[in-house]
Design a protein around this motif. Structure first.
Motif, mmCIF file in Angstrom:
data_model
loop_
_atom_site.group_PDB
_atom_site.id
_atom_site.type_symbol
_atom_site.label_atom_id
_atom_site.label_comp_id
_atom_site.label_asym_id
_atom_site.label_seq_id
_atom_site.Cartn_x
_atom_site.Cartn_y
_atom_site.Cartn_z
ATOM 1 N N SER A 147 0.823 -1.200 0.000
ATOM 2 C CA SER A 147 0.000 0.000 0.000
ATOM 3 C C SER A 147 0.868 1.265 0.000
ATOM 4 C CB SER A 147 -0.923 -0.013 1.215
ATOM 5 O OG SER A 147 -1.894 0.991 1.121
ATOM 6 N N ASN A 148 1.959 1.240 0.739
ATOM 7 C CA ASN A 148 2.879 2.385 0.757
ATOM 8 C C ASN A 148 3.492 2.625 -0.622
ATOM 9 O OD1 ASN A 148 2.345 2.488 3.481
ATOM 10 N ND2 ASN A 148 4.383 1.840 4.121
ATOM 11 N N ILE A 149 3.818 1.552 -1.335
ATOM 12 C CA ILE A 149 4.372 1.681 -2.692
ATOM 13 C C ILE A 149 3.347 2.335 -3.609
ATOM 14 C CG2 ILE A 149 5.097 0.376 -4.736
ATOM 15 C CD1 ILE A 149 6.393 -1.657 -2.726
ATOM 16 N N VAL A 150 2.108 1.870 -3.517
ATOM 17 C CA VAL A 150 1.035 2.452 -4.335
ATOM 18 C C VAL A 150 0.844 3.920 -3.959
ATOM 19 C CG1 VAL A 150 -1.428 2.348 -4.883
ATOM 20 C CG2 VAL A 150 -0.106 0.223 -4.672
ATOM 21 N N GLY A 151 0.808 4.219 -2.673
ATOM 22 C CA GLY A 151 0.635 5.591 -2.214
ATOM 23 C C GLY A 151 1.763 6.504 -2.650
ATOM 24 N N THR A 152 2.978 6.006 -2.559
ATOM 25 C CA THR A 152 4.138 6.793 -2.987
ATOM 26 C C THR A 152 4.062 7.102 -4.480
ATOM 27 O OG1 THR A 152 5.502 5.831 -1.240
ATOM 28 C CG2 THR A 152 6.667 6.806 -3.118
ATOM 29 N N THR A 153 3.633 6.132 -5.261
ATOM 30 C CA THR A 153 3.471 6.341 -6.702
ATOM 31 C C THR A 153 2.434 7.423 -6.964
ATOM 32 O OG1 THR A 153 4.044 4.033 -7.105
ATOM 33 C CG2 THR A 153 2.903 5.202 -8.885
ATOM 34 N N GLU A 154 1.318 7.366 -6.253
ATOM 35 C CA GLU A 154 0.278 8.374 -6.434
ATOM 36 C C GLU A 154 0.766 9.762 -6.021
ATOM 37 O OE1 GLU A 154 -3.474 5.298 -5.892
ATOM 38 O OE2 GLU A 154 -2.729 6.379 -4.133
ATOM 39 N N LEU A 155 1.500 9.844 -4.939
ATOM 40 C CA LEU A 155 2.043 11.133 -4.505
ATOM 41 C C LEU A 155 3.077 11.664 -5.499
ATOM 42 C CD1 LEU A 155 2.420 10.435 -0.670
ATOM 43 C CD2 LEU A 155 0.648 11.795 -1.820
ATOM 44 N N PHE A 156 3.879 10.785 -6.056
ATOM 45 C CA PHE A 156 4.870 11.183 -7.058
ATOM 46 C C PHE A 156 4.184 11.766 -8.295
ATOM 47 C CE2 PHE A 156 7.351 10.177 -10.858
ATOM 48 C CZ PHE A 156 8.518 10.882 -10.599
ATOM 49 N N VAL A 157 3.147 11.108 -8.772
ATOM 50 C CA VAL A 157 2.442 11.604 -9.958
ATOM 51 C C VAL A 157 1.741 12.930 -9.645
ATOM 52 C CG1 VAL A 157 0.619 11.109 -11.656
ATOM 53 C CG2 VAL A 157 2.251 9.321 -11.016
ATOM 54 N N ALA A 158 1.209 13.091 -8.438
ATOM 55 C CA ALA A 158 0.607 14.368 -8.046
ATOM 56 C C ALA A 158 1.655 15.488 -8.095
ATOM 57 C CB ALA A 158 0.000 14.265 -6.647
ATOM 58 N N ALA A 159 2.837 15.213 -7.566
ATOM 59 C CA ALA A 159 3.918 16.209 -7.595
ATOM 60 C C ALA A 159 4.329 16.511 -9.036
ATOM 61 C CB ALA A 159 5.109 15.707 -6.791
ATOM 62 N N LEU A 160 4.402 15.476 -9.848
ATOM 63 C CA LEU A 160 4.755 15.656 -11.260
ATOM 64 C C LEU A 160 3.717 16.541 -11.956
ATOM 65 C CD1 LEU A 160 6.976 14.708 -13.191
ATOM 66 C CD2 LEU A 160 5.576 12.710 -13.702
ATOM 67 N N LEU A 161 2.449 16.324 -11.655
ATOM 68 C CA LEU A 161 1.399 17.167 -12.233
ATOM 69 C C LEU A 161 1.590 18.629 -11.837
ATOM 70 C CD1 LEU A 161 -1.806 14.998 -11.771
ATOM 71 C CD2 LEU A 161 -0.936 15.894 -13.935
ATOM 72 N N LEU A 162 1.908 18.871 -10.583
ATOM 73 C CA LEU A 162 2.145 20.248 -10.147
ATOM 74 C C LEU A 162 3.355 20.855 -10.855
ATOM 75 C CD1 LEU A 162 1.379 20.046 -6.329
ATOM 76 C CD2 LEU A 162 0.044 21.211 -8.100
ATOM 77 N N LEU A 163 4.367 20.051 -11.078
ATOM 78 C CA LEU A 163 5.562 20.551 -11.766
ATOM 79 C C LEU A 163 5.289 20.916 -13.223
ATOM 80 C CD1 LEU A 163 8.289 18.182 -10.284
ATOM 81 C CD2 LEU A 163 8.098 20.667 -9.954
ATOM 82 N N THR A 164 4.221 20.348 -13.810
ATOM 83 C CA THR A 164 3.897 20.709 -15.196
ATOM 84 C C THR A 164 3.481 22.173 -15.316
ATOM 85 O OG1 THR A 164 1.540 20.073 -15.100
ATOM 86 C CG2 THR A 164 3.142 18.356 -15.740
ATOM 87 N N LEU A 165 3.089 22.776 -14.202
ATOM 88 C CA LEU A 165 2.737 24.193 -14.237
ATOM 89 C C LEU A 165 3.954 25.043 -14.569
ATOM 90 C CD1 LEU A 165 0.471 24.267 -11.072
ATOM 91 C CD2 LEU A 165 -0.287 24.463 -13.464
ATOM 92 N N LYS A 166 5.117 24.583 -14.188
ATOM 93 C CA LYS A 166 6.367 25.305 -14.437
ATOM 94 C C LYS A 166 7.143 24.711 -15.621
ATOM 95 C CE LYS A 166 9.797 28.037 -12.990
ATOM 96 N NZ LYS A 166 9.813 29.423 -13.318
ATOM 97 N N PHE A 167 7.056 23.382 -15.770
ATOM 98 C CA PHE A 167 7.839 22.688 -16.791
ATOM 99 C C PHE A 167 6.908 21.932 -17.725
ATOM 100 C CE2 PHE A 167 10.305 22.842 -12.832
ATOM 101 C CZ PHE A 167 11.396 23.600 -13.247
ATOM 102 N N ASN A 168 6.555 22.570 -18.822
ATOM 103 C CA ASN A 168 5.579 22.037 -19.774
ATOM 104 C C ASN A 168 5.972 20.657 -20.315
ATOM 105 O OD1 ASN A 168 3.103 22.480 -21.204
ATOM 106 N ND2 ASN A 168 4.339 22.721 -23.061
ATOM 107 N N LYS A 169 7.251 20.411 -20.467
ATOM 108 C CA LYS A 169 7.702 19.133 -21.047
ATOM 109 C C LYS A 169 7.423 17.940 -20.145
ATOM 110 C CE LYS A 169 10.964 21.061 -24.183
ATOM 111 N NZ LYS A 169 11.625 20.587 -25.339
ATOM 112 N N LEU A 170 7.088 18.177 -18.896
ATOM 113 C CA LEU A 170 6.762 17.080 -17.983
ATOM 114 C C LEU A 170 5.334 16.570 -18.167
ATOM 115 C CD1 LEU A 170 8.467 18.256 -14.671
ATOM 116 C CD2 LEU A 170 9.280 16.553 -16.310
ATOM 117 N N LYS A 171 4.526 17.282 -18.981
ATOM 118 C CA LYS A 171 3.137 16.884 -19.167
ATOM 119 C C LYS A 171 3.007 15.449 -19.661
ATOM 120 C CE LYS A 171 0.805 21.261 -19.919
ATOM 121 N NZ LYS A 171 0.098 22.112 -20.881
ATOM 122 N N ALA A 172 3.837 15.064 -20.607
ATOM 123 C CA ALA A 172 3.733 13.707 -21.149
ATOM 124 C C ALA A 172 4.030 12.674 -20.065
ATOM 125 C CB ALA A 172 4.675 13.527 -22.333
#
Length: 145
Positions: free
Chosen positions: A64-89
């Motif tokens: 469950s922690n692995i799944v949660g960490t993955t979800e948190l990582f993708v959430a952070a990546l989504l936020l980073l797309t606001l600054k770094f457009n190339k991360l959208k993909a």
């Protein structure tokens, strides 16, 4: 100054989808670190052909922690797309993987479907993932324009 209302509305929808996805991923991702959620997702993960093996290697909470960490990582990546457009993909790929996996539980988990008053129903919380999958596809394809 002339406004392009179609573009403004489209951008508003995009940001609602982005922040909505971030909130859901953060909320659900954090909840994965609790024993309640770890036990709740066990039947989904242990009956899936791609993830059943995880409980042979890790504890219920670690999975469950692995799944949660993955979800948190993708959430952070989504936020980073606001600054770094190339991360959208990459964020889009992460969303697609997460939500394709959760949607596939509808077909791999015994007892997830039942009939009530002649209507087949399931745990409807999983069905929201269709929209998140769509947003992930949108992000992946947004850089191809």
């Amino acid at each position: 100054m002339k406004l392009n209302r179609t573009k403004d509305y489209s951008q508003a929808g995009y940001y609602i989808s982005l922040f909505g996805s971030v909130v859901i991923l953060l909320w659900i991702g954090i909840f994965k670190f609790t024993a309640t959620e770890a036990n709740a997702i066990k039947p989904l993960i242990e009956n899936h052909p791609l993830s059943f093996w995880m409980y042979n290697v890790f504890s219920v909470q670690t999975v469950s922690n692995i799944v949660g960490t993955t979800e948190l990582f993708v959430a952070a990546l989504l936020l980073l797309t606001l600054k770094f457009n190339k991360l959208k993909a990459f964020a889009g790929i992460g969303l697609c993987i997460i939500f394709l996996m959760t949607l596939s539980y509808l077909f791999t988990t015994p007892g997830i479907w039942r009939v009530v008053d002649g209507v087949p129903i399931t745990d409807f919380f999983i069905l929201k993932d269709i929209m998140y999958l769509g947003f992930g596809v949108t992000l992946v394809l947004s850089l191809k324009k």
